[in-house]
Design an enzyme around this catalytic site. Structure first.
Site, PDB file in Angstrom:
ATOM      1  CG  ASP A 165       0.596   3.245  -7.099  1.00 36.27           C
ATOM      2  OD1 ASP A 165      -0.409   3.750  -7.074  1.00 36.27           O
ATOM      3  OD2 ASP A 165       1.322   3.060  -6.132  1.00 36.27           O
ATOM      4  CG  ASP A 173       2.971   0.030  -5.016  1.00 41.23           C
ATOM      5  OD1 ASP A 173       2.714   0.084  -6.347  1.00 41.23           O
ATOM      6  OD2 ASP A 173       2.334  -0.610  -4.178  1.00 41.23           O
ATOM      7  CG  ASP A 213       0.825   4.330  -3.175  1.00 30.24           C
ATOM      8  OD1 ASP A 213      -0.700   4.568  -3.058  1.00 30.24           O
ATOM      9  OD2 ASP A 213       1.174   3.205  -3.022  1.00 30.24           O
TER      10      ASP A 213
END
Length: 612
Positions: free
Chosen positions: A512, A508, A315
């Site tokens: 996600d 994080d 990410d």
């Protein structure tokens, strides 16, 4: 610890009677000393073998040792009989010490469990059970005490030690309004804290639950050893019986006592304790070492999988970048910049996204919640709110496109938030995020550890995403993804990957969670206090440092290497000495080395994981 002391005492008594027995000339007195030595050294082994027989565990190492020692004693090989039991007990003691040492590296985390909480009752501070405190209740933490529950400081300031949670030795200064996490230590001043979670849901409890359950998730190697021992030990016992009886029956001149001695030697060698102990111990030591470095791995299966990772998907915001946005400039059509920021801040008031928080921080004055009459999310577009009776929408360029409004040309390489008021474009807010300083180095380390594909997924606009991808020399940057697109894009990447390799996702841990759960190995970054991270991820990096990921992979590879070394070494020595004993070239002493000696060497090899 107490069990080890008792075992060492029995070994000492066994040796005390064994040494004189070797030199006493009187046969009966010597035999009495051998019997006493055998009883002290092997009494508990005999009891364990009997207990296991009644519980259905027929072919275990205790029974093998009892049969071998009793058989050797029956044919008059008294020194060998006692030596087998003494050395076996010494090996067991060594194993227990090694396991305890490895366990301590994990159990040091158990110290984070608070045993009490302080509350103010009629002006007097009293101690209560932490589980009796609930969200909204206020508790007091004195200097030097461990914080019992997650919460927000309502009064006071201090420095807290979070080393037990993160592996970091640096202190954190906290003030009124800051969040503190259970398990950390209040070092300086007295603070009052309002609980934000129940005791069972606080960070310390979550971490302890994770660590305590890690041992239940076994690696393929551990499962292999369990299956191997299940058929290996009975097979060897049957071969030993055949070795004892068939040659004397079918071979002319074969002496039964000689073949019985070979069969007993065969049994001692066959004990698979080197594999049964050293392989799980290797993983246990690896998990313990990782926890000391602020890396929580949910089981040895995930520790094993880390060594096979060749593709890593990241990410962007909060993972590769700091996730701390700052308003750089404001373009306003008719309103003043401060008025536009104020409207946007009120619209974003209930969002905890880093961009929303940056806008709220940049707005002048405090936010008046009474001015806001409604708020709603526009998935993939932004937020909608009614502020002072006016309809405010804040979002990305898709927001403008959805309203059939032209997207203004703005030359800015950061993130742009467009603001609509009553359906009309009123301006834009430009924000920027920074790449973490250690990100490039972490990427370089991952390359050296065998990562072939490094990919970034982000909902950010293409210009920003591609720039981060180029700066970090990633293989691919997929941008402008809607929240639901991340999972489907990740699925596409997995489909194109080799079946023999593993793909990890690093995020994080909050938004996600679906991708973390889908990955072969989900790695949550900087996730102290994040329920979503601890529950969805397989590996939790308790700090915000990307370099902990290559550390985890390096540790995984080292663990895997040691496991393979132990398996190959133990099987090679055992099969070699088994073959030699079958043809009469290996004595009981060689059998003891093939069992206890190999076990100790394998354990020493595994314990290297605990050293830096």
């Amino acid at each position: 610890m107490r069990q080890n002391k008792k075992r060492i005492a029995r070994i000492a008594l066994g040796i005390l009677f064994f040494i004189p027995a070797l030199f006493i000339k009187n046969t009966y007195i010597s035999l009495a000393f051998y019997i006493l030595s055998l009883l002290f050294a092997g009494g508990t082994v005999f009891l364990s073998a009997v207990r296991n027989l009644f519980s259905g565990e027929i072919f275990d190492e205790n029974l093998l040792m009892v049969i071998a020692a009793a058989g050797a004693f029956a044919i008059g090989e008294y020194p060998e009989a006692v030596s087998v039991m003494l050395l076996y007990q010494i090996g067991e003691t060594f194993q227990s010490i090694a396991v305890n040492r490895s366990r301590k590296s994990i159990q040091s985390l158990m110290d984070i469990r608070p045993d009490h909480a302080n509350i103010d009752q009629d002006g007097e501070i009293i101690e209560v059970d932490p589980s009796s405190i609930h969200p909204g209740d206020t508790f007091i933490v004195k200097s030097g005490e461990r914080i019992p529950l997650d919460g927000i400081i309502t009064d006071g300031a201090s420095s807290v030690d979070v080393s037990a949670l993160t592996g970091e030795s640096k202190l954190r200064d906290v003030l009124t309004g800051d969040e503190v996490l259970s398990g950390s230590i209040n070092l300086t001043g007295l603070i009052r804290v309002e609980a934000t979670r129940d005791f069972e849901e606080s960070t310390a409890s979550k971490i302890l639950d994770l660590v305590e359950n890690a041992a239940s998730k076994k690696s393929k190697s551990e499962n292999f050893i369990t299956s191997f021992a299940r058929w290996y030990t009975p097979t060897v016992v049957i071969l030993a019986v055949l070795l004892a009886f068939l040659p004397p029956i079918f071979m002319a001149g074969a002496v039964f006592s000689d073949w019985l001695y070979r069969a007993l030697t065969f049994l001692v060698i066959s004990c698979p304790c080197a594999l049964i102990i050293s392989v799980p111990l290797s993983y246990f030591a690896g998990l313990g070492r990782a926890s000391r470095q602020g890396i929580l791995i949910k089981g040895s299966n995930y520790l094993d999988a880390l060594s096979k990772i060749t593709s890593i998907v990241f990410d962007k915001t909060g993972t590769l970048t700091k996730g701390v946005f700052k308003v750089q400039s404001v373009n306003s059509e008719t309103l003043s910049e401060s008025a536009l920021l104020s409207y946007a801040a009120h619209a974003e008031n209930f969002s905890h996204h880093p961009i929303a928080e940056a806008i709220q921080k940049a707005a002048e004055g405090t936010i008046d919640a009474e001015r806001i009459s409604s708020v709603s999310e526009l998935p993939g577009l932004g937020v909608f709110a009614v502020v002072d009776g006016r309809e405010i929408a804040c979002g990305n360029r898709r927001l403008l496109e959805s309203q059939n409004l032209p997207v203004p040309e703005i030359s800015f390489s950061g993130t742009t938030v467009y603001v609509l008021i009553d359906g009309k474009y009123e301006g834009a807010i430009m924000l920027s995020d920074e790449v973490k300083p250690e990100a490039a180095y972490a990427i370089q380390l991952l390359r050296t550890l065998g990562a072939k594909r490094l990919i970034m997924l982000t909902g950010d606009k293409d210009e920003i995403g591609q720039k981060v991808g180029r700066d970090l020399q990633l293989d691919e940057a997929v941008t402008e993804l809607l929240p639901g697109d991340k999972v489907s894009e990740f699925e596409r990447l997995i489909e194109n990957a080799s079946k023999k390799t593993k793909t990890a996702f690093v995020g994080d841990g909050m938004n996600d969670a679906p991708v973390l759960a889908r990955a072969d190995v989900g790695i949550a970054m900087g996730s102290l206090g994040s329920d979503a991270a601890i529950e969805a991820a397989d590996v939790v990096i308790m700090t915000d440092e990307l370099t902990r990921i290559p550390e985890a992979i390096k540790l995984s590879k080292a663990t895997n290497r040691i496991v393979i070394q132990n398996i190959v070494f133990a099987l090679f020595v055992k099969f070699l000495v088994l073959a030699l004993s079958a043809v009469g070239f290996a004595s009981m002493w060689a059998a003891v080395f093939a069992d206890v000696g190999v076990c100790i060497i394998a354990i020493l090899n595994a314990m290297r994981l605990l050293k830096k």
